[in-house]
Design an enzyme around this catalytic site. Structure first.
Site: not given
Lengths: 692, 692
Positions: A188, A443
């Protein structure tokens, strides 16, 4: 633009319906809100920040679904920068800033700066490196990202292909991408925004005897400038860009990046835990990543607390809308003048929404427990003592998997329960769905990480079998020892006696099932020595059962703990208990055979689950609107015609269509013989063709 | 734009991997393709049309995810018109045109013209009306839509609020929207494209004695011009427009429409089945909507056949990508040099994808059966004799619900099984997911319509109980009579003997379970007289079980019918049988308690399901790539980097990001102190602000 529709009203007044719903329940949603959302001053902070954002044109969400993906990044960057300016203007602290991001409800290109970027520098840089970098990060004169995942590797970090070769002569590392799959990917803020990156690369050191032969020391983090601070162009030897449109995250520039023999100084390697000696080229490792272990637990707690608010948002929309929406009269009614039923009164709608409403509370109490335990034991964690949260840390993988799956699936379940309008932009669920679908993967993939908790449970069960009388170190030891003592004489339990639900029995059977499945996994792996991969599905189910047990145990503990519930009125407490039972029995019914094959629950109880669930839903139904009100999701965040607090569903849907839809400003040429698209423009179809 | 990435290759060659996969299976995918896709010349037609579309710039899908929703409508209209011109140019027939729409893979603003619009006129207009309207429809000089759903009513058609009042003096109907919720809503092509609409409105006739008092004769269809044929502006008294962005259907202008005392002539009411006498104002109804009954079965068959291709598309992407993607070495392996495993070799990936692959075939054979039965009995249907397909017609509600749910959920299951890249635009599943999520709701909400099949089953069971020895009219009667005879002495069956799966027993237990649940529903409703609404969840489960039984029965019948499988090699036939077993046992395992509580299957068999499923997946795994190849989805339709036939996954993902992403053409100003967004433009942030 006045016309005859200005004076039309919906046949049934949604606002009056919601008022009647609210008057029909004795729950105080203010009281319950405070019970649920008092941590870190959440409620007043939310009220203060939402008031500011609502006034800013840049933060208006009205036209968001009409923007293209490139426009969404332009908007995301504009908002990210504006939020930074608002921090200065309003004197926001970090929690205020996070609240503003939460309310803006899009993944910001600046999001990584204070999370992965700053955290990695803070936790993994040497003191000297921190002194150099932190001020630049904190005044945002550089913008950072975290470049770990690659085109070819995500979960398996050890398999990363980007190389960082040590050049002992130049005292530099050489970053290089030997394959296309070595390209950094997904990271990101890297695509268009960042000036700097933490690059995780395989550290390669030359052999002492043969300097042309390199040995890998595994993935290590390097801090690297990737773009010129003035021109914002990539530095020579770097190819970097945005990976393009995705399911969600339209506002974020997830990026790709490759290196062609790109040189970085010795000081680029973050060296709190590992270092290459500048003179000798020798590799030293020091200490454990002890703090990371603690902060991962904290991050996982945040994921669960976030999941409950995401799910609460979908459920808020679904409950309010289905309380207002009417369709069909009661099929058994003979009275032709009877009004149509609110669709929330159909059990087939209830069974989809009310268990999810109950789930929001189940997630809540486990998230709270994780926060509490983390804060209480923070000092010992800092010193590397994890005894208090060791089990929790392990369980957190299973909980991340379960809770994000429940929330992601729950959004879609709510959407479908709303029928046709659930498919429209007025549902307010288009963006949240597209964005949140990332969570089951990021994650730690929700299927992959359940191996971690299963491995831990097998280890603990092995220890319990080997030392059945050892003093238990934690609740899990106690459970496993009890299981091993009782398994020979276990009788499947009743959880429903007549029309009475037995809460303690519920906790018992969830725990028993988890213990039994742990024992079976131990049996398969340790005794029968089956291959790990052949057990993966079984281990996934074990992790889920174990995590469900945690949610059940914590939910029950909170309801029976006077300290936790002293602020609740008896009515509210009683409705929350119905929610506990609904979550528990709904889960049990869905996985009924797992509860019978583990000898946890008797067949008689399983047989009456559907009727008991119907009765519990009837108990909760009158309080449903008040319960979702308690989650205190502001209309600005909901951004949903169907879920508005005031119930003006149809007025808002019509307003969006008739007054706010830019497509209605254009008149089209519908004649198939003509290539013209906009009537009278003579465009010949060229404008749209040029965009392909 | 040459750079150092031009010469980089992925670490593992996806093309070589897929070649090896294909060489590793003896299945002939051409042979299986022909078996699956020969109806109506599907395969050669697909090949012919795809070749034409691929060459047209306007039909390029490369930039589709970068377009805004308004742009998507511009594109949708441009393509709709171009397709019409291609019909003329290439001499396409109607099936060719439908194939082109299917391959273009977006909901076209012209889609309703030949479906709902033409079909309604053809089936419900009088001969005179047909003679007037059909030529205009067939030369596309008018563009039509079908305006039934309203803001306040979708499922409950009888509750529609739009009024059509007969004015006996003027001999006109007056269309009027008395409430905001009377607004027509969702109707495709109405928003910006259509010139005409079939408007379904409550027919209101004045009383003989009191002309001011109107009586409703229920919803009736009227054909109405809504826009000026030259200016394309709405006619006075009509408000019409596009409802705005939705989850999917970006290219379609779903619309809203209201009437303010809008007058239409007597001839507007479609009068094949119902008529208002022009002179007397009397209402006459004639005949049954018999043909509609038949054509609904045909439409439902199409939905199932479409669902199988949608699911096949998602599974094709998932199988090819997970066969190529590698992550982690075998955890039990000691060999450090062993390559990473293809993720399709993990049972946790298989269990998500391979049962869905099996499901594509399960859907196929039931869809085929429905088509066959419909064509075989077409003549008797035209005459109003539905005996042959009465059961099927009823079952079609349950099948629509089950099959579209399986496909919609299956897309997302496949997406998540692909991890990170599954969330990217390169998955090719973004558009198909957004569009297909409409299907569980449209053409009968998947939860609501299951009541229809349950009601039918209760009726049939009631008849069987009352006349247990009556000659059975159909297979369902036979099943129910058998059930009633045997239920006293039923022993739960084995479906797995040792490692042998018993196919006949599988069919038996699915049928038994459906019969037992039907009997329970009969018991609750007819004997215990429970309220209909209290049974809704039970009835939904019954419908699902019954529909699963249909899929199982037809799949098994096809595999044991020499005529159906004579063209298949023994290997292919054997792998299809493994798919049958996998679909059956996977379904059984997911709903295991339903199979035990109905006395269908014994506990021993349920206990061994997980291991049997693992073994079946291991049997199918080597053929997975060949099996998805057999569905013959062209790359143009897949539009997926991950699912490409040639396996060049990483090359294509990189190409999309690095060479085709327009966002990478812009350099941004990342300085939070500045309002400028595009670096050096001096834009002050105004362009994006102006779009909000």
């Amino acid at each position: 633009m006045s016309d005859f529709t200005d004076n039309l009203k919906p046949r049934h007044d949604g606002a009056a319906t919601l008022t009647a719903e609210r008057n029909g329940s004795l729950i105080s949603s203010d009281e319950l809100s405070k019970h649920l959302l008092s941590r870190d001053g959440f409620l007043p902070r939310q009220a203060r920040i939402v008031e500011i954002l609502e006034k800013e044109k840049l933060f208006s969400k009205n036209q968001q679904l009409n923007l293209s993906r490139p426009e969404r990044y332009h908007l995301g960057l504009a908002r990210a920068k504006a939020l930074r300016r608002m921090v200065e203007k309003h004197g926001w602290d970090h929690e205020d800033y996070r609240m503003a991001e939460y309310l803006t409800d899009e993944m910001s290109p600046f999001h990584l700066q204070m999370t992965m970027f700053a955290t990695t520098v803070r936790e993994q840089a040497s003191e000297e490196q921190k002194a150099y970098w932190m001020p630049k990060i904190l005044d945002w004169s550089i913008i950072g990202c975290y470049a770990q995942s690659e085109l070819g590797h995500g979960s398996n970090v050890k398999g990363l292909e980007t190389q960082a070769k040590w050049d002992p002569k130049a005292k530099e590392f050489v970053l290089h991408s030997p394959y296309l799959t070595a390209s950094k990917w997904w990271n990101g803020a890297m695509g268009r925004t960042a000036t700097h990156a933490i690059v995780v690369a395989q550290l390669l050191l030359p052999g002492k005897d043969n300097p042309a032969q390199f040995t890998s020391y595994g993935p290590q983090p390097f801090i690297v400038q990737i773009r010129d601070l003035k021109t914002h162009q990539p530095l020579p030897g770097i190819i970097v860009g945005d990976i393009g449109p995705k399911y969600g995250y339209a506002s974020m520039d997830n990026g790709y990046m490759l290196f062609d023999q790109f040189r970085i100084p010795h000081s680029a390697m973050l060296s709190r835990y590992a270092e290459v000696n500048n003179e000798t080229g020798a590799f030293t490792k020091r200490g454990h990543h002890a703090v990371l272990y603690g902060s991962l637990t904290f991050v996982r707690a945040q994921i669960i607390m976030h999941a409950r608010l995401i799910l609460a948002r979908a459920v808020t929309v679904a409950v309010r809308y289905t309380a207002i929406r009417r369709q069909f009269r009661n099929r058994d009614s003979k009275d032709e003048s009877e009004p149509e039923m609110a669709i929330l009164d159909y059990p087939t709608v209830q069974i989809r929404i009310l268990p999810l409403l109950a789930t929001t509370f189940a997630l809540h109490y486990t998230g709270e427990m994780m926060y509490d335990l983390y804060s209480r034991t923070r000092q010992s964690i800092e010193k590397g003592d994890f005894s208090a949260i060791a089990e929790l840390h392990s369980a957190s993988s299973g909980l991340k998997s379960l809770c994000t799956t429940l929330a992601a699936d729950g959004i879609e379940t709510c959407r479908r329960a709303m029928g046709g309008h659930g498919f429209g932009g007025g549902s307010g669920l288009v963006g949240i769905n597209a964005d949140y679908l990332s969570k089951p993967t990021v994650e730690g993939d929700n299927w992959m990480i359940t191996q971690q908790v299963a491995a831990y449970l097998i280890k603990k069960m092995t220890a319990a079998v080997e030392n059945p009388d050892a003093p238990p170190a934690d609740a899990l030891d106690e459970l496993f020892q009890m299981y091993l003592r009782d398994s020979g004489r276990r009788l499947p339990q009743n959880v429903v006696h007549g029309s009475e639900v037995d809460d303690e029995a519920i906790v018992d059977v969830f725990q028993w099932r988890a213990a039994d499945l742990s024992y079976r996994a131990y049996q398969s792996r340790i005794i029968e020595k089956k291959s790990w991969n052949s057990l993966l599905i079984q281990l996934h189910k074990l992790s889920r059962a174990y995590s469900e047990q945690i949610l059940i145990t914590n939910f029950h503990a909170a309801l029976t703990n006077p300290a936790s519930t002293s602020t609740l009125s008896p009515t509210t407490h009683s409705v929350l208990r119905s929610c506990f039972r609904l979550y528990a029995l709904f889960t049990m019914d869905n996985e009924a055979r797992s509860f019978s094959s583990t000898n946890a629950v008797c067949t008689d109880s399983l047989d009456v689950l559907p009727d008991t669930i119907l009765a519990l839903m009837a108990e909760i139904r009158p309080h449903a609107v008040k319960l979702v009100d308690s989650w205190a999701i502001p209309d600005y965040l909901l951004d949903s015609a169907l879920g508005r607090y005031d119930g003006k569903v149809y007025e808002k849907l019509f307003d969006m269509a008739h007054r706010q839809n830019p497509l209605n400003q254009v008149t089209f040429n519908r004649d198939w013989r003509s290539e013209e698209i906009v009537l009278g423009s003579g465009d010949g179809g060229k404008p749209i063709l040029s965009k392909l």
